[in-house]
Design a protein around this motif. Structure first.
Motif, short mmCIF file in Angstrom:
data_model
loop_
_atom_site.label_atom_id
_atom_site.label_comp_id
_atom_site.label_asym_id
_atom_site.label_seq_id
_atom_site.Cartn_x
_atom_site.Cartn_y
_atom_site.Cartn_z
N ASN A 11 13.53 -0.04 -11.91
CA ASN A 11 12.31 0.77 -11.78
C ASN A 11 11.23 0.28 -12.73
OD1 ASN A 11 10.80 3.34 -10.97
ND2 ASN A 11 10.98 3.61 -13.18
N VAL A 61 7.51 -0.93 -11.75
CA VAL A 61 6.29 -0.34 -12.33
C VAL A 61 5.41 -1.43 -12.93
CG1 VAL A 61 5.40 1.10 -14.21
CG2 VAL A 61 7.26 1.94 -12.77
N THR A 78 3.21 -3.44 -10.65
CA THR A 78 2.03 -2.81 -10.05
C THR A 78 0.85 -2.71 -11.03
OG1 THR A 78 2.68 -0.56 -10.67
CG2 THR A 78 3.53 -1.40 -8.59
N ILE A 118 1.50 6.31 -11.05
CA ILE A 118 2.48 6.01 -12.09
C ILE A 118 2.31 7.02 -13.23
CG2 ILE A 118 3.29 4.31 -13.78
CD1 ILE A 118 2.14 2.16 -11.88
N SER A 133 9.07 5.53 -17.05
CA SER A 133 7.99 5.82 -16.10
C SER A 133 8.52 6.18 -14.72
CB SER A 133 7.04 4.62 -15.99
OG SER A 133 6.43 4.36 -17.23
N GLN A 185 7.28 6.66 -10.50
CA GLN A 185 6.29 6.30 -9.49
C GLN A 185 6.24 7.38 -8.42
OE1 GLN A 185 6.02 1.90 -8.48
NE2 GLN A 185 8.11 1.97 -9.23
#
Length: 270
Positions: free
Chosen positions: A79, A83, A86, A152, A177, A179
């Motif tokens: 993950n 993140v 992006t 995010i 984090s 999403q």
């Protein structure tokens, strides 16, 4: 409770013997030469490396060897890679690539040279005035707004995850984090609002840390921050809404209005 404590002790012993940092000088993927071990988090180990192809410094994060077969921890690592892929902001890390070697998992990202805010506050004992603290929050709010616009939510905005370079903050460590696209459709809007407000709460907490840097305790008994700190009423209102003491903010536009009201109150005084 005793059983849980024993299990934790066993886990720590296991990690001690398994999660051994990679030796300096080791070259990963025939490209990244380990210069030093930076540190370890709950599921990752971080190294400063030299990119032998570009001759630039890079940061390599490794999934802890002890977590390789833990589906939850591996999913968190994946993950974080997703993140980072992006992001497109100069004040956040750039992901270069993810790779595996001998069954171990890594990713390479940009090296941001700056001073860690936690070290600045608690080791260097650097102080920030109310006005300086508010301006740092302006920059942080811009970064959080950029993240939220991308769907995010950082969820771990704290002093250890902020670097300062020329008085400008940089956000690091996206390990916790979330999403928007990965959120379960059930109660999705409610979950998004909670995650937003967690980031807003963390901004308030960060602001408090900065404001307390100039505080010198004269009382033996700890008092609430509203009594210990002498702040403009606009700053107090901003903090109370960020921390959820008063009706919390629901978006960054509202925060921005409160923040600039606090800054304007500072400008009128100077």
């Amino acid at each position: 409770m005793r059983k849980i404590s024993i299990l934790r002790s066993i886990r720590k012993i296991y990690q001690f013997f398994v999660d051994i940092p990679i030796k300096d000088g080791t070259v990963l993927k025939d490209r990244y030469q380990v210069l030093s071990f930076i540190g370890a988090g709950s599921y990752g180990m971080v190294y400063l490396c030299r990119d032998l192809k570009t001759n630039e410094n890079r940061v390599i994060k490794q999934l802890r060897p002890s977590k390789r077969r833990n589906k939850k921890e591996a999913a968190m690592f994946e993950n974080e890679i997703s993140v980072l892929g992006t992001l497109n902001q100069k004040n956040m890390p750039v992901l270069y690539e993810a790779f595996s070697s001998n069954g171990y998992f890594f990713y390479a990202m940009s090296f941001i040279e700056g001073d860690n805010l936690e070290d600045e506050l608690f080791i260097s004992k650097k102080t920030y005035s109310e006005k300086e603290s508010l301006f740092i929050l302006v920059h942080l709010l811009e970064l959080v707004d950029d993240l939220h616009n991308k769907g995010i939510y950082h969820q771990d905005l704290r002093t250890a995850n902020i670097l300062l370079k020329n008085k400008e903050p940089f956000l690091i460590d996206f390990g916790l984090s979330k999403q928007r696209d990965s959120i379960n459709q059930h109660n999705k809007l409610e979950d998004i609002l909670k995650m937003k407000q967690q980031d807003y709460y963390d901004l308030g907490d960060l602001l408090l840390y900065l404001l307390y840097s100039t505080y010198s305790s004269k009382n033996k008994k700890a008092l609430p921050w509203t009594e210990e700190l002498s702040l403009k009423k606009e700053t107090v209102n901003l903090l109370k809404k960020l921390l959820g003491i008063h009706e919390p903010y629901t978006n960054t536009i509202e925060i921005s209005k409160g923040l600039y009201a606090a800054i304007n109150a500072q400008e009128k005084e100077s």
